[in-house]
Motif scaffolding. Structure first.
Motif, short mmCIF file in Angstrom:
data_model
loop_
_atom_site.label_atom_id
_atom_site.label_comp_id
_atom_site.label_asym_id
_atom_site.label_seq_id
_atom_site.Cartn_x
_atom_site.Cartn_y
_atom_site.Cartn_z
N LYS A 92 0.83 -1.21 0.00
CA LYS A 92 0.00 0.00 0.00
C LYS A 92 0.86 1.25 0.00
O LYS A 92 0.59 2.22 -0.72
CB LYS A 92 -0.92 0.01 1.21
CG LYS A 92 -1.87 1.22 1.22
CD LYS A 92 -2.77 1.23 2.40
CE LYS A 92 -3.77 2.38 2.33
NZ LYS A 92 -3.16 3.69 2.05
N GLU A 93 1.91 1.24 0.82
CA GLU A 93 2.80 2.40 0.85
C GLU A 93 3.47 2.57 -0.51
O GLU A 93 3.64 3.71 -0.99
CB GLU A 93 3.86 2.20 1.94
CG GLU A 93 4.80 3.40 2.08
CD GLU A 93 5.83 3.19 3.18
OE1 GLU A 93 6.85 3.91 3.18
OE2 GLU A 93 5.63 2.28 4.03
N ALA A 94 3.86 1.47 -1.15
CA ALA A 94 4.49 1.54 -2.47
C ALA A 94 3.50 2.10 -3.50
O ALA A 94 3.85 2.95 -4.33
CB ALA A 94 4.97 0.16 -2.89
N TYR A 95 2.24 1.65 -3.42
CA TYR A 95 1.23 2.11 -4.37
C TYR A 95 0.97 3.61 -4.20
O TYR A 95 0.86 4.36 -5.17
CB TYR A 95 -0.06 1.33 -4.19
CG TYR A 95 -1.17 1.79 -5.10
CD1 TYR A 95 -1.21 1.40 -6.43
CD2 TYR A 95 -2.18 2.63 -4.62
CE1 TYR A 95 -2.23 1.84 -7.26
CE2 TYR A 95 -3.20 3.07 -5.45
CZ TYR A 95 -3.22 2.67 -6.77
OH TYR A 95 -4.22 3.11 -7.59
N ASP A 96 0.85 4.06 -2.95
CA ASP A 96 0.61 5.48 -2.70
C ASP A 96 1.77 6.32 -3.22
O ASP A 96 1.56 7.41 -3.78
CB ASP A 96 0.42 5.73 -1.20
CG ASP A 96 -0.89 5.12 -0.68
OD1 ASP A 96 -1.78 4.89 -1.53
OD2 ASP A 96 -1.00 4.88 0.53
N PHE A 97 3.01 5.81 -3.06
CA PHE A 97 4.18 6.53 -3.54
C PHE A 97 4.12 6.66 -5.08
O PHE A 97 4.38 7.73 -5.64
CB PHE A 97 5.45 5.80 -3.11
CG PHE A 97 6.71 6.35 -3.72
CD1 PHE A 97 7.32 7.47 -3.18
CD2 PHE A 97 7.28 5.76 -4.85
CE1 PHE A 97 8.49 7.98 -3.74
CE2 PHE A 97 8.43 6.27 -5.42
CZ PHE A 97 9.03 7.39 -4.87
N ILE A 98 3.82 5.56 -5.73
CA ILE A 98 3.77 5.56 -7.21
C ILE A 98 2.66 6.49 -7.71
O ILE A 98 2.85 7.26 -8.65
CB ILE A 98 3.55 4.12 -7.72
CG1 ILE A 98 4.75 3.25 -7.39
CG2 ILE A 98 3.28 4.11 -9.22
CD1 ILE A 98 4.52 1.77 -7.65
N LYS A 99 1.51 6.42 -7.07
CA LYS A 99 0.39 7.24 -7.50
C LYS A 99 0.68 8.73 -7.35
O LYS A 99 0.34 9.54 -8.22
CB LYS A 99 -0.85 6.88 -6.68
CG LYS A 99 -2.11 7.61 -7.10
CD LYS A 99 -3.31 7.13 -6.30
CE LYS A 99 -4.57 7.88 -6.71
NZ LYS A 99 -5.75 7.43 -5.93
#
Length: 243
Positions: free
Chosen positions: A27-34
């Motif tokens: 989730k943290e990775a996804y938020d960073f990418i977004k």
């Protein structure tokens, strides 16, 4: 979370994978990418409008494929807060038509000009585009047929010039005919066209020669007279020398 990690691993490039190595979870990775790579609505609109401007009927499989792609771009534009009106949609469709549709576009523009304040009837536009597509295909087929006929005629002419006797039709080659008139019996014509039976059918130029009883002298001094009822190169009587 394990499934999310697998999906991210499939979806992102190696360069982005390096950037999310220190993230605690998917989730943290996804938020960073977004946050870093998200496309703004303004940028998305520019991309979609450019795509719409570049879309042409000639790049599509058919009118149906073309109209469906324009519809999809219209739907994508709506997701980024850009509503395309029916007037804009019709204009975009007409813009992507090739030069061969020039007459079609002029007629449709005239129809729209009769009621400029009314929203265009898109169903009618789709129908007429499909009709025009069939008309264009028919024109292409007729053009291909004409070009093929010209090529065949040109090839046939070339062949006949190379060897005219080889490709002579059966109708032109009369060597197989034989006259059934009792007084003739020669080949090359039928009784209907027999000069022996019908002397009046002899061409005037030959008739004058026959009337003069043309005399031909052979190489050994022989004399032959031409019969006016026979062909011009056949002799029926020959006088020989006293040898």
């Amino acid at each position: 979370m394990k499934l999310a990690n697998k999906l991210l691993d499939i979806w992102i490039t190696d360069g982005i994978k390096i950037e999310i190595e220190d993230c605690a979870d998917a989730k943290e990775a996804y938020d960073f990418i977004k946050k870093r790579y998200a496309v703004t609505n303004e940028r998305a609109r520019d991309i979609l409008l450019n795509r719409l401007n570049d879309l042409k009927l000639e790049h599509c499989l058919s009118v149906t494929d073309y109209t469906n792609q324009v519809r999809q771009i219209k739907a994508d534009l709506k997701t980024v807060k850009y509503d395309m009106t029916d007037d804009m949609f019709a204009t975009a469709l007409l813009h992507g038509l090739p030069p061969s549709y020039r007459s079609f576009k002029e007629k449709y523009d005239w129809i729209r000009s009769t009621k400029p304040d009314d929203s265009p009837d898109l169903d009618y536009l789709f129908e007429r585009m499909h009709v025009e597509e069939m008309h264009q295909l028919q024109i292409k087929e007729e053009r291909k047929a004409r070009d093929k006929a010209k090529r065949d005629a040109s090839n046939s002419s070339t062949i006949n010039m190379d060897n005219p006797t080889r490709y002579r039709s059966r109708r032109e080659d009369r060597s197989h005919l034989k006259c059934t008139y009792p007084g003739c019996g020669k080949t090359g014509h039928t009784e209907e066209y027999c000069w022996v039976k019908n002397p009046e059918k002899i061409p005037r130029s030959l008739r004058e020669k026959f009337n003069n009883r043309a005399v031909v002298t052979g190489g050994m001094g022989g004399v032959a007279e031409m019969d006016p009822t026979d062909s011009k190169d056949t002799y029926i009587r020959t006088d020989t020398l006293d040898a």
